[in-house]
Design an enzyme around this catalytic site. Structure first.
Site, mmCIF file in Angstrom:
data_model
loop_
_atom_site.group_PDB
_atom_site.id
_atom_site.type_symbol
_atom_site.label_atom_id
_atom_site.label_comp_id
_atom_site.label_asym_id
_atom_site.label_seq_id
_atom_site.Cartn_x
_atom_site.Cartn_y
_atom_site.Cartn_z
ATOM 1 N N HIS A 141 46.013 -27.347 48.316
ATOM 2 C CA HIS A 141 45.417 -28.635 47.947
ATOM 3 C C HIS A 141 45.984 -29.765 48.813
ATOM 4 C CE1 HIS A 141 42.709 -29.050 44.475
ATOM 5 N NE2 HIS A 141 43.001 -30.321 44.448
ATOM 6 N N ASP A 145 42.029 -35.881 47.881
ATOM 7 C CA ASP A 145 40.798 -35.513 47.157
ATOM 8 C C ASP A 145 39.894 -34.808 48.166
ATOM 9 O OD1 ASP A 145 39.119 -35.310 44.985
ATOM 10 O OD2 ASP A 145 38.212 -37.292 45.265
ATOM 11 N N ASN A 147 39.333 -31.532 48.368
ATOM 12 C CA ASN A 147 39.787 -30.182 48.756
ATOM 13 C C ASN A 147 38.724 -29.122 48.448
ATOM 14 O OD1 ASN A 147 42.794 -30.597 49.499
ATOM 15 N ND2 ASN A 147 42.543 -31.711 47.588
HETATM 16 N N1 LIG Z 1 41.520 -26.992 36.186
HETATM 17 C C1 LIG Z 1 41.374 -26.349 37.340
HETATM 18 N N2 LIG Z 1 41.623 -25.022 37.422
HETATM 19 C C2 LIG Z 1 41.476 -24.372 38.595
HETATM 20 N N3 LIG Z 1 41.064 -24.948 39.752
HETATM 21 C C3 LIG Z 1 40.792 -26.252 39.723
HETATM 22 C C4 LIG Z 1 40.939 -27.031 38.532
HETATM 23 N N4 LIG Z 1 40.605 -28.291 38.810
HETATM 24 C C5 LIG Z 1 40.271 -28.309 40.123
HETATM 25 N N5 LIG Z 1 40.369 -27.086 40.681
HETATM 26 C C6 LIG Z 1 40.125 -26.714 42.084
HETATM 27 O O1 LIG Z 1 40.297 -27.878 42.848
HETATM 28 C C7 LIG Z 1 39.040 -28.291 43.417
HETATM 29 C C8 LIG Z 1 38.894 -29.783 43.255
HETATM 30 O O2 LIG Z 1 39.828 -30.408 44.105
HETATM 31 P P1 LIG Z 1 39.485 -31.831 44.709
HETATM 32 O O3 LIG Z 1 39.154 -32.779 43.609
HETATM 33 O O4 LIG Z 1 40.520 -32.197 45.686
HETATM 34 O O5 LIG Z 1 38.153 -31.462 45.517
HETATM 35 P P2 LIG Z 1 36.725 -32.174 45.444
HETATM 36 O O6 LIG Z 1 35.933 -31.687 46.607
HETATM 37 O O7 LIG Z 1 36.929 -33.640 45.302
HETATM 38 O O8 LIG Z 1 36.160 -31.654 44.051
HETATM 39 P P3 LIG Z 1 35.014 -30.622 43.681
HETATM 40 O O9 LIG Z 1 35.403 -29.294 44.212
HETATM 41 O O10 LIG Z 1 35.016 -30.662 42.178
HETATM 42 O O11 LIG Z 1 33.736 -31.143 44.289
HETATM 43 C C9 LIG Z 1 37.974 -27.511 42.677
HETATM 44 O O12 LIG Z 1 36.834 -27.270 43.491
HETATM 45 C C10 LIG Z 1 38.717 -26.225 42.370
HETATM 46 O O13 LIG Z 1 38.777 -25.412 43.523
HETATM 47 MG MG LIG Z 2 37.818 -34.476 43.588
#
Ligand SMILES: Nc1ncnc2c1ncn2[C@@H]1O[C@H](COP(=O)(O)OP(=O)(O)OP(=O)(O)O)[C@@H](O)[C@H]1O
Ligand SMILES: [Mg+2]
Length: 208
Positions: A141, A145, A147
């Protein structure tokens, strides 16, 4: 003391506590408007990345930073740069910020070994490699944001190299699929077990 924050903590200088969004270069103060801008930026990033990376490209950690910047570079100043604060999601504390450099160096080695992903590999092996790379990346990660979307873009670029169809994203959008996906990520994070994530990816990427 190490700075520690939930994903959207009021103690975080990148966070606009008054409006409840991450501070951004567009001056957006509503979550819906920000999500919309991010969605448009993601589509543009996919287009540019799909044109820019050949089927013979060996992906590196620097490429991952480039993808993140391609995606969010017009929205957040920290796009393409590793985070410097600790963050968590429900049930998960992501890699401590101070270990991101070393974890991404390890990830770089894995990514170089896994790519370019050959279309000659058996389908099962292709899916396994994409799932392992994705799981490792999400567990680190590295960014503040974005990821998940950056990691799925990387996975789709790897699938493209292997001449597989992209993820069936519409399946990703259901609550049931998201819970399965999160459970699979938690298994990677807690047990270094890629079985669930590999099984899920096999459902999302049909054999060509
Ligand atoms: N509670 C959780 N349990 C397991 N994995 C999680 C959890 N919350 C987030 N993740 C992982 O982290 C990612 C989100 O991370 P981040 O917010 O940095 O990415 P994003 O691109 O902004 O969000 P998203 O993937 O929701 O579009 C999710 O896609 C998933 O892979
Ligand atoms: Mg996010």
């Amino acid at each position: 003391m190490t700075a520690s924050s939930n994903k959207y903590s009021a103690n975080d200088p990148a966070f606009d506590a008054e409006h409840g969004v991450l501070k951004n270069m567009l001056g957006l103060t509503s979550e819906a408007a920000l999500l919309h801008a991010e969605s448009e930026a993601l589509i543009a990033a996919y287009e540019e990345a799909a044109l820019g990376y050949s089927e013979l490209h060996t992906f590196t950690a620097d490429d991952v930073c480039r993808l993140h910047k391609l995606f969010l570079g017009g929205i957040f100043e920290w796009a393409g740069m590793y985070r410097t604060i600790d963050i968590s999601s429900p049930g998960i504390r992501w890699c401590h910020a101070q270990y991101i450099d070393q974890e991404m160096a390890r990830f770089d080695t894995l990514l170089r070994a896994a790519t370019p992903l050959s279309p000659n590999l058996p389908h099962d092996e292709i899916i396994t490699k994409v799932a392992e790379i994705h799981g490792e990346f999400i567990a680190i990660h590295p960014f503040r944001d974005g990821n998940g979307r950056t990691g799925r873009m990387l996975a789709n670029l790897m699938l493209m190299q292997a001449e597989c169809p992209p993820f069936r994203m519409e399946l990703f959008d259901t609550a049931e699929m998201q819970e399965k996906y999160f459970a699979a990520i938690r298994d990677v994070w807690a047990n270094v077990d890629y079985t669930k994530l590999t099984r899920l990816f096999a459902e999302l990427v049909p054999k060509p």
